[in-house]
Design an enzyme around this catalytic site. Structure first.
Site, PDB file in Angstrom:
ATOM      1  N   GLU A 128       0.821  -1.206   0.000  1.00  0.00           N
ATOM      2  CA  GLU A 128       0.000   0.000   0.000  1.00  0.00           C
ATOM      3  C   GLU A 128       0.862   1.266   0.000  1.00  0.00           C
ATOM      4  O   GLU A 128       0.483   2.278  -0.581  1.00  0.00           O
ATOM      5  CB  GLU A 128      -0.935  -0.001   1.220  1.00  0.00           C
ATOM      6  CG  GLU A 128      -2.000  -1.081   1.183  1.00  0.00           C
ATOM      7  CD  GLU A 128      -3.107  -0.774   0.187  1.00  0.00           C
ATOM      8  OE1 GLU A 128      -4.238  -0.530   0.601  1.00  0.00           O
ATOM      9  OE2 GLU A 128      -2.811  -0.779  -1.048  1.00  0.00           O
ATOM     10  N   THR A 181      -6.353   8.480  -4.154  1.00  0.00           N
ATOM     11  CA  THR A 181      -6.453   8.328  -2.706  1.00  0.00           C
ATOM     12  C   THR A 181      -5.863   9.533  -1.986  1.00  0.00           C
ATOM     13  O   THR A 181      -6.444  10.047  -1.022  1.00  0.00           O
ATOM     14  CB  THR A 181      -5.735   7.043  -2.249  1.00  0.00           C
ATOM     15  OG1 THR A 181      -6.349   5.920  -2.892  1.00  0.00           O
ATOM     16  CG2 THR A 181      -5.839   6.871  -0.741  1.00  0.00           C
TER      17      THR A 181
END
Length: 306
Positions: A128, A181
């Site tokens: 991530e 994001t």
């Protein structure tokens, strides 16, 4: 075992009130990945279908996780990785997490189950970092553990599995627009007032209690986000219309999946979830925006061998 094929599920993170702390895995939507041992001790990504992603192992989420795990375990083999993306990156459904958790799970299998789910989550979190710059755990933990999870703590990492009512079904609409994001995180306030905080953590407690007790009414009353959704919904066309239509069609509640643009709704049975899908579709069908819809039970197992 010299080769393994795994299914790594899409995930819904935040689940309205549980910003950066809750998530759940979908049963039917996810990615397929094939891992084959090689003698070279290198990690090679030989095939990617369904998305435009880097083939360089040190730039690809799957490659990053694989390299870390092979180094940590002092493995005497390398890997050939094939990735088949069945939903788009940037969907808010944990695309990078599916690659990271699928890799962590598969490599662990090839290593003879050397690592625990908690340790695999830590590896997947580094994927991530490669994807969005943050070591977030909600999507990868949901994908690895299955069902609903709570990220109880980050230092040290503490993941809690939450019972999931058997009949609970998710409906998803994914507008084909891009929300990065990092951009979605920028609009979330870094400080909130005490009244808002009290209401938010009360909703988290209510949601977890409702999941434990199969209290669908309590689940619905708890799916309220006062922190991220009021700011992030401005990035998603027709968000309020979709949410209102979903609830009018019988959904327990609805909210933003991850950082968006996908919108999720939870229903107490499959029939209602399908009605919710029809309602969501009706909102978007004349919008001029491409979109996809999905209906899925909650995955009890998470990432699994195909």
């Amino acid at each position: 075992m010299n080769q393994i094929k795994v299914f790594s599920p899409a995930t819904v993170a935040n689940v309205s009130c549980g910003y950066d702390a809750m998530g759940f895995a979908l049963e039917t939507l996810g990615d397929d990945m094939i891992f084959t041992k090689t003698d070279s001790k290198d990690v090679v990504i030989s095939k990617i279908e369904g998305a435009n992603l880097p083939y360089e192992a040190n730039k690809n989420v799957a490659g990053v996780v694989a390299l870390l795990m092979l180094k940590d375990s002092k493995a005497n083999f390398g890997l050939d990785i094939q990735i088949f993306k069945n939903f788009k990156p940037g969907s808010g459904l944990g695309s990078s997490a599916a690659s990271a958790s699928g890799t962590a799970f598969a490599v662990n299998q090839l290593l003879g189950n050397k690592y625990s789910n908690l340790e695999l989550t830590l590896f997947a979190m580094q994927g991530e970092v490669a994807a969005c710059g943050s070591a977030i755990a909600d999507n990868v933990a949901a994908a690895l553990y299955g069902g609903f999870i709570l990220v109880k703590n980050y230092e040290p990492l503490d993941i809690v599995s939450i019972p999931t009512p058997t009949n609970l079904v998710a409906t998803i609409i994914h507008p084909q627009i891009e929300i990065k994001t990092e951009d979605a995180r920028k609009v979330v306030p870094t400080q909130i007032d005490l009244k808002t905080a009290i209401t938010q953590w009360s909703n988290v407690g209510g949601l977890i209690s409702g999941l434990h007790s199969n209290d669908f009414d309590l689940i619905g009353r708890s799916l309220v986000d006062l922190v991220a959704e009021p700011n992030r919904k401005k990035l998603i066309p027709l968000f309020d219309d979709v949410k209102q239509s979903a609830i009018a069609a019988g959904a327990l509640g609805a909210g933003i999946s991850g950082s968006g643009p996908s919108i999720f709704a939870l229903s107490k049975n499959l029939e209602t979830a399908q009605k919710v899908e029809t309602a969501m579709d009706a909102v978007y069908k004349n919008s001029g925006i491409d979109y996809s819809t999905y209906v899925s039970h909650i995955s009890k197992t998470g990432t699994r061998i195909q």
